[in-house]
Design a protein around this motif. Sequence first.
Motif, short mmCIF file in Angstrom:
data_model
loop_
_atom_site.label_atom_id
_atom_site.label_comp_id
_atom_site.label_asym_id
_atom_site.label_seq_id
_atom_site.Cartn_x
_atom_site.Cartn_y
_atom_site.Cartn_z
N LEU A 37 3.45 -8.11 6.15
CA LEU A 37 1.88 -8.06 6.01
C LEU A 37 1.70 -9.18 4.96
O LEU A 37 0.45 -9.61 5.46
N VAL A 38 2.50 -9.74 4.27
CA VAL A 38 1.86 -11.05 3.38
C VAL A 38 1.69 -12.10 4.28
O VAL A 38 0.81 -12.82 4.18
N HIS A 39 2.88 -12.46 5.21
CA HIS A 39 2.96 -13.37 6.29
C HIS A 39 1.40 -13.16 7.20
O HIS A 39 0.56 -14.26 7.47
N LEU A 40 1.25 -12.17 7.66
CA LEU A 40 -0.02 -11.91 8.50
C LEU A 40 -1.24 -12.10 7.87
O LEU A 40 -2.34 -12.54 8.29
N ARG A 41 -1.32 -11.62 6.31
CA ARG A 41 -2.73 -11.68 5.85
C ARG A 41 -3.04 -13.38 5.51
O ARG A 41 -4.03 -13.66 5.55
N THR A 57 3.30 -9.51 15.83
CA THR A 57 4.26 -9.25 16.72
C THR A 57 5.49 -8.65 15.67
O THR A 57 6.15 -7.56 15.81
N ALA A 58 5.91 -9.64 14.83
CA ALA A 58 7.15 -9.48 13.79
C ALA A 58 6.48 -8.05 13.07
O ALA A 58 7.57 -7.46 12.73
N ALA A 59 5.62 -8.03 12.57
CA ALA A 59 5.22 -6.72 11.78
C ALA A 59 5.34 -5.58 12.72
O ALA A 59 5.96 -4.42 12.11
N ALA A 60 4.92 -5.50 13.86
CA ALA A 60 5.18 -4.23 14.66
C ALA A 60 6.65 -4.05 15.01
O ALA A 60 7.08 -2.92 14.98
N LYS A 61 7.48 -5.16 15.33
CA LYS A 61 8.89 -4.93 15.41
C LYS A 61 9.69 -4.50 14.03
O LYS A 61 10.44 -3.79 14.20
N ALA A 62 8.81 -4.69 12.95
CA ALA A 62 9.36 -4.32 11.71
C ALA A 62 9.13 -2.76 11.34
O ALA A 62 9.51 -2.12 10.28
N ALA A 65 2.87 0.34 11.51
CA ALA A 65 2.00 1.14 12.68
C ALA A 65 0.87 0.26 12.84
O ALA A 65 0.41 -0.29 12.06
N HIS A 66 0.53 0.34 14.16
CA HIS A 66 -0.70 -0.33 14.61
C HIS A 66 -1.88 -0.20 13.65
O HIS A 66 -2.52 -0.80 13.57
N GLU A 67 -2.18 1.04 13.27
CA GLU A 67 -3.48 1.41 12.33
C GLU A 67 -3.50 0.53 11.23
O GLU A 67 -4.31 -0.10 10.78
N LYS A 68 -2.10 0.24 10.59
CA LYS A 68 -1.96 -0.50 9.40
C LYS A 68 -2.24 -1.97 9.79
O LYS A 68 -2.91 -2.65 8.91
N LEU A 69 -1.73 -2.42 10.86
CA LEU A 69 -1.56 -3.67 11.22
C LEU A 69 -3.44 -4.01 11.31
O LEU A 69 -3.87 -5.02 11.29
N TYR A 76 -7.93 -3.82 1.04
CA TYR A 76 -8.78 -3.26 -0.26
C TYR A 76 -9.02 -1.82 -0.03
O TYR A 76 -8.84 -1.21 -1.26
N GLU A 77 -9.81 -1.63 0.75
CA GLU A 77 -10.33 -0.27 0.88
C GLU A 77 -9.22 0.70 1.51
O GLU A 77 -9.68 1.87 2.04
N ASN A 78 -8.33 0.24 2.38
CA ASN A 78 -7.30 1.06 3.49
C ASN A 78 -6.57 1.70 2.41
O ASN A 78 -5.52 1.27 2.16
N PRO A 79 -6.45 3.13 2.66
CA PRO A 79 -5.45 3.98 1.95
C PRO A 79 -4.12 3.85 2.76
O PRO A 79 -3.23 4.65 2.24
N LEU A 80 -3.96 3.48 3.76
CA LEU A 80 -2.76 3.16 4.40
C LEU A 80 -1.88 2.17 3.61
O LEU A 80 -0.41 2.36 3.65
N PHE A 81 -2.40 1.49 2.60
CA PHE A 81 -1.45 0.61 1.91
C PHE A 81 -1.08 1.14 0.40
O PHE A 81 -1.80 1.61 -0.20
#
Length: 151
Positions: A37-41, A57-62, A65-69, A76-81
């Motif tokens: 997640l850190v790398h992607l952001r 791609t790496a995050a999905a392999k790890a 979930a697609h919704e989180k990606l 900031y506003e996303n309750p999935l984190f």
Amino acid sequence: MTARIHDAKGQPDITQGVQLLFKEVYSGGVPRETLELVHLRASQINGCSACVDAGATAAAKAGIAHEKLMGVAAWYENPLFDEAERAALALAEAATRLSDRPGAVTDEIWAEAARHYGERQLGSLVLMVAITNFFNRINTTFRVPAGTSWD
């Protein structure tokens, strides 16, 4: 003419050194999902299409979930984190946006990250952000396209 890097394998000394850095990052005790997640952001902030593509791609392999990606850009506003992921993402953003304001990595950001991660884990997070920013700059300078494989 557009310059592109197509084959990092032709530089074994460089790729070996990079692999050692990544080995250190991933052995520091931070969940792999958080590191991805850190790398992607950081890659999103820097506009590096190759790293955003590879990071997603790496995050999905790890196992992320697609919704989180899909929500990483607006975490900031996303309750999935969870709180630990938020602290890691805040640290990643501050360390990536150094030129946006003096003292970008504030005491508050660091203290919140330290509340969730030990010293070695913080080192892994900072190293992941640094490596990501390093590659983002190389890839955007050489216009490496999304979908490029470094394997």
